[in-house]
Design an enzyme around this catalytic site. Structure first.
Site, short mmCIF file in Angstrom:
data_model
loop_
_atom_site.label_atom_id
_atom_site.label_comp_id
_atom_site.label_asym_id
_atom_site.label_seq_id
_atom_site.Cartn_x
_atom_site.Cartn_y
_atom_site.Cartn_z
N CYS A 149 0.81 -1.20 0.00
CA CYS A 149 0.00 0.00 0.00
C CYS A 149 0.85 1.26 0.00
CB CYS A 149 -0.96 -0.07 1.19
SG CYS A 149 -2.36 1.04 1.12
N HIS A 150 0.63 2.16 0.95
CA HIS A 150 1.37 3.42 1.04
C HIS A 150 2.76 3.27 1.63
CE1 HIS A 150 -2.67 5.00 0.37
NE2 HIS A 150 -2.09 6.12 -0.01
N GLY A 151 3.11 2.08 2.11
CA GLY A 151 4.44 1.84 2.67
C GLY A 151 5.56 2.17 1.70
N ALA A 152 5.26 2.15 0.40
CA ALA A 152 6.28 2.44 -0.61
C ALA A 152 6.85 3.85 -0.46
CB ALA A 152 5.70 2.24 -2.01
N TRP A 153 6.10 4.77 0.15
CA TRP A 153 6.64 6.12 0.39
C TRP A 153 7.95 6.05 1.18
CZ3 TRP A 153 1.54 8.86 2.14
CH2 TRP A 153 0.97 9.53 1.05
#
Length: 181
Positions: free
Chosen positions: A106-110
């Site tokens: 999910c947004h962990g890629a940031w």
């Protein structure tokens, strides 16, 4: 490496997507690994839907040397705070420098963008990060799970069964020479 000797770090803070922490945690625990919850501060962290997780170690006092793999749950608030935390970005980057498996959803890629480790990597994420990842040099694709040299990525909680299966597989395989910072 045998499963019972495998040490896996989970890095998160308040606002994580509950299932993106709890379900990979369960999958990795079932393989027999030792799990450590790491966060920027001691105490406990709370997911956006109310799950409370005890913190085992503070990221600024932890080293990737102590672990065999890293898992980065998503959640907008969690990922946004971690990408702004220098110790968290350095911790994540160290797993790539040591060729160790990393799972991100999910947004962990940031956090990985901030750590400077996505350039040239094939990966997926929550769709709203597509442009961020492409701008950082990643080859973004819309698939439920993508594996690139020990980097396992997925889009949303709907992808957790596929993510968990590939995460466990990559952790069992151990270091990947193509997993680099």
């Amino acid at each position: 490496m045998t499963d019972e000797n495998t040490r896996v770090a989970f890095l998160a803070t308040d606002g994580y997507e509950d299932s993106e922490l709890t379900e990979p945690w369960r999958a990795v625990a079932e393989m027999g690994a030792t799990l450590t919850m790491i966060a920027p501060s001691a105490g406990e962290i709370t997911g956006k839907n109310g799950h409370v997780q005890a913190v085992d170690a503070v990221v600024g006092e932890s080293s990737a040397d102590e672990f065999d793999a890293l898992v980065l749950p998503g959640g907008v608030v969690n990922a946004d705070h971690l990408r702004m935390d220098e110790a968290s970005a350095k911790f994540a980057r160290a797993f790539f420098e040591q060729h160790k498996p990393v799972g991100v959803i999910c947004h962990g890629a940031w956090i990985l963008i901030e750590a400077g480790v996505v350039d040239g990597r094939r990966m997926t994420s929550y769709p709203s990060l597509r442009t961020d990842l492409r701008n950082a040099g990643a080859d973004w694709v819309d698939e439920e799970v993508v594996v690139d040299q020990g980097l396992v990525s997925s889009r949303t909680p709907d992808d957790l069964p596929a993510f968990n299966a590939k995460l466990v597989e990559e952790i069992r395989e151990g270091k990947h020479s193509g997993q680099v910072a």
